[in-house]
Design an enzyme around this catalytic site. Structure first.
Site, mmCIF file in Angstrom:
data_model
loop_
_atom_site.group_PDB
_atom_site.id
_atom_site.type_symbol
_atom_site.label_atom_id
_atom_site.label_comp_id
_atom_site.label_asym_id
_atom_site.label_seq_id
_atom_site.Cartn_x
_atom_site.Cartn_y
_atom_site.Cartn_z
ATOM 1 N N ASP A 1 0.510 4.068 1.462
ATOM 2 C CA ASP A 1 0.536 4.921 2.659
ATOM 3 C C ASP A 1 1.172 4.244 3.874
ATOM 4 O O ASP A 1 1.020 4.718 4.996
ATOM 5 C CB ASP A 1 -0.895 5.376 2.999
ATOM 6 C CG ASP A 1 -1.862 4.210 3.100
ATOM 7 O OD1 ASP A 1 -1.432 3.059 2.936
ATOM 8 O OD2 ASP A 1 -3.054 4.460 3.333
ATOM 9 N N HIS B 1 -4.634 10.257 6.393
ATOM 10 C CA HIS B 1 -5.379 10.822 5.240
ATOM 11 C C HIS B 1 -6.860 10.535 5.402
ATOM 12 O O HIS B 1 -7.264 9.655 6.170
ATOM 13 C CB HIS B 1 -4.879 10.223 3.922
ATOM 14 C CG HIS B 1 -5.009 8.725 3.856
ATOM 15 N ND1 HIS B 1 -6.122 8.089 3.372
ATOM 16 C CD2 HIS B 1 -4.159 7.740 4.245
ATOM 17 C CE1 HIS B 1 -5.941 6.777 3.449
ATOM 18 N NE2 HIS B 1 -4.764 6.534 3.981
ATOM 19 N N MET C 1 1.206 4.578 9.281
ATOM 20 C CA MET C 1 0.335 4.915 8.158
ATOM 21 C C MET C 1 0.306 6.431 7.997
ATOM 22 O O MET C 1 0.160 7.157 8.986
ATOM 23 C CB MET C 1 -1.079 4.393 8.402
ATOM 24 C CG MET C 1 -1.999 4.718 7.250
ATOM 25 S SD MET C 1 -3.634 4.041 7.468
ATOM 26 C CE MET C 1 -3.443 2.484 6.654
ATOM 27 N N GLU D 1 -11.247 -7.219 -0.242
ATOM 28 C CA GLU D 1 -10.353 -7.934 -1.172
ATOM 29 C C GLU D 1 -9.224 -8.644 -0.423
ATOM 30 O O GLU D 1 -8.818 -9.741 -0.787
ATOM 31 C CB GLU D 1 -9.823 -6.981 -2.259
ATOM 32 C CG GLU D 1 -8.592 -6.160 -1.936
ATOM 33 C CD GLU D 1 -8.767 -5.154 -0.815
ATOM 34 O OE1 GLU D 1 -9.915 -4.847 -0.457
ATOM 35 O OE2 GLU D 1 -7.747 -4.680 -0.286
ATOM 36 N N ASP D 2 -8.748 -8.028 0.659
ATOM 37 C CA ASP D 2 -7.662 -8.671 1.421
ATOM 38 C C ASP D 2 -8.170 -9.927 2.138
ATOM 39 O O ASP D 2 -7.437 -10.908 2.284
ATOM 40 C CB ASP D 2 -7.007 -7.692 2.395
ATOM 41 C CG ASP D 2 -8.009 -6.880 3.192
ATOM 42 O OD1 ASP D 2 -9.227 -7.025 2.944
ATOM 43 O OD2 ASP D 2 -7.597 -6.113 4.069
ATOM 44 N N TRP E 1 -13.527 0.187 -1.338
ATOM 45 C CA TRP E 1 -12.783 -0.182 -0.130
ATOM 46 C C TRP E 1 -13.322 -1.471 0.521
ATOM 47 O O TRP E 1 -14.518 -1.614 0.717
ATOM 48 C CB TRP E 1 -12.849 0.960 0.901
ATOM 49 C CG TRP E 1 -12.054 0.638 2.126
ATOM 50 C CD1 TRP E 1 -10.744 0.914 2.334
ATOM 51 C CD2 TRP E 1 -12.511 -0.080 3.273
ATOM 52 N NE1 TRP E 1 -10.349 0.411 3.557
ATOM 53 C CE2 TRP E 1 -11.409 -0.204 4.156
ATOM 54 C CE3 TRP E 1 -13.736 -0.639 3.645
ATOM 55 C CZ2 TRP E 1 -11.501 -0.848 5.381
ATOM 56 C CZ3 TRP E 1 -13.830 -1.289 4.869
ATOM 57 C CH2 TRP E 1 -12.718 -1.378 5.721
ATOM 58 N N ASP F 1 0.855 -1.194 0.000
ATOM 59 C CA ASP F 1 0.000 0.000 0.000
ATOM 60 C C ASP F 1 0.887 1.238 0.000
ATOM 61 O O ASP F 1 1.972 1.234 0.589
ATOM 62 C CB ASP F 1 -0.908 -0.004 1.236
ATOM 63 C CG ASP F 1 -2.140 -0.886 1.018
ATOM 64 O OD1 ASP F 1 -2.270 -1.480 -0.063
ATOM 65 O OD2 ASP F 1 -2.980 -0.953 1.948
ATOM 66 N N ARG G 1 -10.560 9.311 3.667
ATOM 67 C CA ARG G 1 -10.940 8.322 2.650
ATOM 68 C C ARG G 1 -10.986 9.013 1.288
ATOM 69 O O ARG G 1 -11.556 10.096 1.169
ATOM 70 C CB ARG G 1 -12.330 7.757 3.023
ATOM 71 C CG ARG G 1 -12.933 6.772 2.040
ATOM 72 C CD ARG G 1 -12.259 5.422 1.995
ATOM 73 N NE ARG G 1 -12.199 4.732 3.280
ATOM 74 C CZ ARG G 1 -13.204 4.030 3.802
ATOM 75 N NH1 ARG G 1 -14.343 3.920 3.153
ATOM 76 N NH2 ARG G 1 -13.064 3.429 4.955
HETATM 77 C C1 BGN Z 1 -11.948 -5.322 7.498
HETATM 78 C C2 BGN Z 1 -12.095 -5.243 5.979
HETATM 79 C C3 BGN Z 1 -10.726 -5.322 5.356
HETATM 80 C C4 BGN Z 1 -9.844 -4.221 5.923
HETATM 81 C C5 BGN Z 1 -9.787 -4.358 7.442
HETATM 82 C C6 BGN Z 1 -8.940 -3.308 8.118
HETATM 83 C C7 BGN Z 1 -14.234 -6.228 5.236
HETATM 84 C C8 BGN Z 1 -14.982 -7.494 4.895
HETATM 85 C C9 BGN Z 1 -16.130 -7.664 5.837
HETATM 86 C C10 BGN Z 1 -16.627 -9.060 5.910
HETATM 87 N N1 BGN Z 1 -12.931 -6.379 5.532
HETATM 88 O O1 BGN Z 1 -13.178 -5.215 8.100
HETATM 89 O O2 BGN Z 1 -10.837 -5.210 3.963
HETATM 90 O O3 BGN Z 1 -8.546 -4.286 5.393
HETATM 91 O O4 BGN Z 1 -11.104 -4.282 7.951
HETATM 92 O O5 BGN Z 1 -9.358 -2.011 7.881
HETATM 93 O O6 BGN Z 1 -14.818 -5.165 5.273
#
Ligand code: BGN
Length: 353
Positions: A192, A286, A283, A256-257, A253, A190, A288
């Site tokens: 940031d 910033h 971090m 995906e992770d 946002w 990332d 959103r």
């Molecule tokens: C989580 C997010 C992640 C994010 C982290 C940290 C979701 C999926 C919900 C089932 N996941 O809640 O993408 O990296 O927080 O901010 O929203």
């Protein structure tokens, strides 16, 4: 008989309690802290005593007569641990270039007095965050040079105003980076996040994808949850292909992770992590960004990862390359990745009505 049964119950209760405490410990401190605790002393970092990321880099400048004959040592001799990070004002590109005179066009670097043991590509998804990018480059170039890596930095820039798609940009970054070199390790970074400890090596684990940003300041230097895989991670090209890369379908946002974390497991791997004492990141503060609103479909999408991961990923990646450009500090890849398809916002079970 009665006593024996109570004893047994007590025994199982203690067993369950100790297992719970052990799992809690693993969650807070990371699996590797256990091994380090048992098999060797864990370095205690003092983050109130930090050093400049450019400290001693000049020791790596060879005199022009010497020719490289050997591999670099396994551990670089100038690592210091905690680094000073000041996030007040982003430095300008000229200053970063002057401080990194041995970086060649495209953001390449190779140790000059020994052969780098590891070939690492850093891939950064980006849009409208120029000052963050400059701050990251200012800290990342010397950080990677301290580790004596043969490396290059690739910035994947999403053109246009459609919703941001981090994971798809990472897939593109991997495909593009692999055109340039035979990388041992791909670092997905990332824009940031600034690493705070130079012992957090930007090299891959031989077997499993590795999460590097295990302790971010915004989460009070601990994991927000056990399976968290966001921020900065390291995968080998083989590991990446084994999980069919990352999903292309998460626009905006979030989520995906978590999908990536699931893919790792579904493709038969598990995840490793930098211990929390070293995986520290600051971090850059910033708001959103506009164009990266919360992905309201992410919960539904995550429910179908098991079904989707083999079909959505590197094997379905589709984009238009607008330019490839070697700037002094990084290779800039600009792409048109299309836009988010219109999807019903309601959960799918209501769509019939
Ligand atoms: C989580 C997010 C992640 C994010 C982290 C940290 C979701 C999926 C919900 C089932 N996941 O809640 O993408 O990296 O927080 O901010 O929203």
């Amino acid at each position: 008989m009665f006593l024996a049964r109570t004893d047994k119950r007590f025994f199982f209760l203690c067993l369950a309690a100790s297992q719970f405490l052990f799992i809690l410990f693993l969650y807070r401190r990371g699996v590797s802290s256990v091994f380090q605790g048992v098999f060797g002393a864990r370095p205690q970092w003092d983050y109130s005593k930090t050093q400049d990321v450019y400290t001693n880099l000049s020791l790596f400048i060879p005199d022009p007569e010497t020719v490289r004959t050997q591999y670099c040592p396994i551990t670089s001799p100038i690592l210091v641990g905690p680094l000073s990070i000041a996030l007040t004002k982003a430095p300008n590109l000229k200053k970063i270039q002057l401080k990194n005179r041995y970086v060649t066009p495209g953001g390449y670097f190779s140790p000059r007095h020994c052969f780098g043991r590891y070939r690492t590509a850093v891939i950064i998804p980006h849009r409208n965050r120029e000052s963050h990018l400059r701050t990251l480059l200012y800290y990342l170039h010397p950080f990677l040079q301290r580790q004596q890596l043969h490396y290059a930095i690739f910035v994947v820039h999403q053109a246009g105003n459609a919703t941001f798609n981090r994971a798809k940009l990472l897939n593109i970054g991997v495909r593009e980076a692999l055109r340039y070199d035979d990388w041992d390790c791909l670092i997905l970074h990332d824009v940031d996040l600034i690493p705070e400890n130079d012992y957090n090596l930007y090299i891959c684990d031989e077997y499993y994808p590795k999460h590097l940003s295990s302790a971010m300041d915004k989460f009070q230097y601990s994991l927000p949850y056990w399976t968290y895989f966001g921020g900065v991670s390291a995968v080998t090209p083989d590991q990446f292909m084994k999980m069919n890369g990352f999903p292309n379908t998460y626009w905006g946002w979030g989520g995906e992770d978590d999908d990536i974390a699931m893919r790792i497991r579904l493709s038969g791997m598990s995840m490793t992590r930098t211990p929390l004492s070293m995986g520290r990141y600051k971090m850059i503060p910033h708001d959103r960004d506009s164009g990266n609103e919360e992905n309201s479909h992410r919960h539904n999408q995550l429910r179908s990862t098991r079904k989707m991961w083999r079909d959505d990923g590197m094997n379905s990646l589709d984009f238009r390359l607008l330019s490839r450009e070697k700037t002094q500090l990084y290779t800039n890849i600009t792409v048109d990745i299309g836009e988010a398809p219109v999807m019903p916002t309601e959960p799918s079970r209501w769509r019939l009505f």
